[in-house]
Design a protein around this motif. Structure first.
Motif, mmCIF file in Angstrom:
data_model
loop_
_atom_site.group_PDB
_atom_site.id
_atom_site.type_symbol
_atom_site.label_atom_id
_atom_site.label_comp_id
_atom_site.label_asym_id
_atom_site.label_seq_id
_atom_site.Cartn_x
_atom_site.Cartn_y
_atom_site.Cartn_z
ATOM 1 N N GLU A 125 0.835 -1.205 0.000
ATOM 2 C CA GLU A 125 0.000 0.000 0.000
ATOM 3 C C GLU A 125 0.867 1.252 0.000
ATOM 4 O OE1 GLU A 125 -2.919 2.313 3.128
ATOM 5 O OE2 GLU A 125 -3.055 0.114 3.026
ATOM 6 N N TYR A 126 1.892 1.279 0.858
ATOM 7 C CA TYR A 126 2.762 2.445 0.913
ATOM 8 C C TYR A 126 3.692 2.532 -0.299
ATOM 9 C CZ TYR A 126 1.224 3.808 5.552
ATOM 10 O OH TYR A 126 0.466 4.249 6.613
ATOM 11 N N MET A 127 4.090 1.396 -0.823
ATOM 12 C CA MET A 127 4.872 1.397 -2.052
ATOM 13 C C MET A 127 4.078 2.028 -3.192
ATOM 14 S SD MET A 127 7.962 0.117 -2.205
ATOM 15 C CE MET A 127 9.090 -0.833 -1.208
ATOM 16 N N ASP A 128 2.810 1.670 -3.277
ATOM 17 C CA ASP A 128 1.962 2.225 -4.333
ATOM 18 C C ASP A 128 1.799 3.734 -4.168
ATOM 19 O OD1 ASP A 128 1.652 -0.267 -5.465
ATOM 20 O OD2 ASP A 128 -0.306 -0.652 -4.544
ATOM 21 N N LYS A 129 1.693 4.190 -2.916
ATOM 22 C CA LYS A 129 1.586 5.633 -2.679
ATOM 23 C C LYS A 129 2.852 6.348 -3.154
ATOM 24 C CE LYS A 129 -1.566 5.478 1.290
ATOM 25 N NZ LYS A 129 -1.708 5.777 2.749
ATOM 26 N N ALA A 130 4.007 5.764 -2.845
ATOM 27 C CA ALA A 130 5.266 6.366 -3.284
ATOM 28 C C ALA A 130 5.368 6.369 -4.806
ATOM 29 C CB ALA A 130 6.445 5.611 -2.670
ATOM 30 N N GLU A 131 4.945 5.274 -5.429
ATOM 31 C CA GLU A 131 5.027 5.187 -6.887
ATOM 32 C C GLU A 131 4.092 6.174 -7.557
ATOM 33 O OE1 GLU A 131 5.759 1.757 -10.217
ATOM 34 O OE2 GLU A 131 5.002 1.190 -8.240
ATOM 35 N N ALA A 132 2.970 6.475 -6.916
ATOM 36 C CA ALA A 132 2.043 7.462 -7.468
ATOM 37 C C ALA A 132 2.660 8.857 -7.478
ATOM 38 C CB ALA A 132 0.742 7.468 -6.668
ATOM 39 N N ILE A 133 3.610 9.111 -6.574
ATOM 40 C CA ILE A 133 4.279 10.404 -6.506
ATOM 41 C C ILE A 133 5.324 10.523 -7.610
ATOM 42 C CG2 ILE A 133 5.786 11.860 -5.081
ATOM 43 C CD1 ILE A 133 4.357 10.576 -2.636
ATOM 44 N N SER A 134 6.090 9.444 -7.822
ATOM 45 C CA SER A 134 7.127 9.469 -8.861
ATOM 46 C C SER A 134 7.460 8.040 -9.271
ATOM 47 C CB SER A 134 8.383 10.176 -8.352
ATOM 48 O OG SER A 134 9.390 10.169 -9.342
ATOM 49 N N SER A 135 6.881 7.609 -10.376
ATOM 50 C CA SER A 135 7.041 6.213 -10.793
ATOM 51 C C SER A 135 8.426 5.900 -11.321
ATOM 52 C CB SER A 135 6.000 5.863 -11.863
ATOM 53 O OG SER A 135 6.201 6.655 -13.031
ATOM 54 N N THR A 136 9.209 6.921 -11.684
ATOM 55 C CA THR A 136 10.552 6.688 -12.215
ATOM 56 C C THR A 136 11.652 7.046 -11.213
ATOM 57 O OG1 THR A 136 10.625 8.883 -13.235
ATOM 58 C CG2 THR A 136 9.795 7.073 -14.592
#
Length: 301
Positions: A151-162
């Motif tokens: 869940e938190y990984m997805d939140k971080a990826e939503a901020i900057s996927s690259t």
């Protein structure tokens, strides 16, 4: 299966401390918006990943004070070292909680890193429960924590996927999961590490592990060579190359590769004073196996 997955991640030279390669002058991931993390935390990271020196890293982390006590990476590293040096499951959990607490505080000013370290904190708590309570009692909490990790990984990826930091951590996690769960493929994790992750000596190390597990040994050797070139005499990279060459040399019945394998194991063992004792024993076991394989191949020539 869940215990194997957590164990594989924790034993893969401590996944949790693969989050960032800090320096005083610059952030090696980003040309702008750099993140300072503190002198002692930096020194600990360099000791572990440039030199493969767990003992010095532990000493630096124990000396942390002041503002660095609010840096979640420091607690994630302490948790990992408690596990790999002493199999101290209580400290693994305690530092996991500190990682989570400091990550939550960080989220208001740096949501990317805050969410990343929140994921790490939940991972550490799940691993602690699993190792401390055993598979039957610990699995429900471990699975609950693992859901929070993603869940938190997805939140971080939503901020900057690259983002390189995000992709390094997630690449390693996906790689370890793919090895331990059926119908999973390491290729996606390898691609993530190759395209977006950094620093190079850690991303290439992950690529080498992925190709090793896929039994694509020439690609694995090329990747570990790139990691070694970018690193600073880390004995764990000698170990990894020795491991790959031992398996590939045995497959090809190549005395030259097996000789090179033994040489790399010896280079790793030469620095055993700075490595975790259990890891040293594992390297020595694999060195003996490589020497036995070399003897058999030599007799067949």
């Amino acid at each position: 299966m869940i215990r194997q997955m957590f164990g594989a991640i924790a034993l893969s030279t401590t996944l949790i401390v693969y989050l960032i390669s800090p320096t005083l002058a610059q952030d090696p991931f980003r040309a702008t918006n750099q993140r300072p993390i503190g002198e002692k935390t930096e020194a600990a990271f360099k000791a572990m990943f440039e030199q493969g020196d767990y003992i010095s890293a532990d000493r630096y982390l124990k000396a942390i004070s002041g503002n660095e006590q609010q840096e979640p990476l420091a607690y994630a590293m302490r948790a990992s070292l408690a596990y790999v040096l002493n199999e101290d499951y209580n400290s693994l959990g305690n530092y996991g909680k500190k990682t989570l607490d400091t990550a939550r505080q960080l989220t208001s000013t740096d949501p990317l890193r805050g969410n990343l370290y929140s994921a790490v904190g939940h991972f550490l708590l799940g691993a602690s429960a699993l190792f401390r309570e055993g598979t039957v009692k610990g699995t429900p909490q471990a699975l609950a924590e693992l859901r929070q990790v993603y869940e938190y990984m997805d939140k971080a990826e939503a901020i900057s996927s690259t983002d390189p930091e995000l992709n390094l951590l997630r690449g390693y996690m996906d790689l370890m999961v793919s090895v331990n769960l059926p119908f999973s493929n390491p290729e996606q994790a390898i691609g993530r590490l190759q395209r977006f992750a950094g620093p190079k000596y850690l991303s290439e190390r992950g690529v080498a592990v992925g190709y090793r597990d896929l039994k694509k040994f020439p690609q694995a050797i090329e990747a570990v060579d790139r990691a070694m070139k970018a690193s600073n005499g880390n004995p764990e990279l000698y170990y990894l190359k020795g491991q790959i060459l031992s398996t590939y040399g045995n497959q090809q019945k190549s005395a030259a590769m097996l000789q090179e394998s033994v040489k790399n194991f010896d280079l790793a063992i030469a620095k055993k004073a700075q490595l975790p004792p259990d890891l040293v024993k594992q390297i020595e076991r694999e060195r003996r196996k490589a020497a036995q394989r070399l003897s058999v191949v030599a007799q067949q020539k």
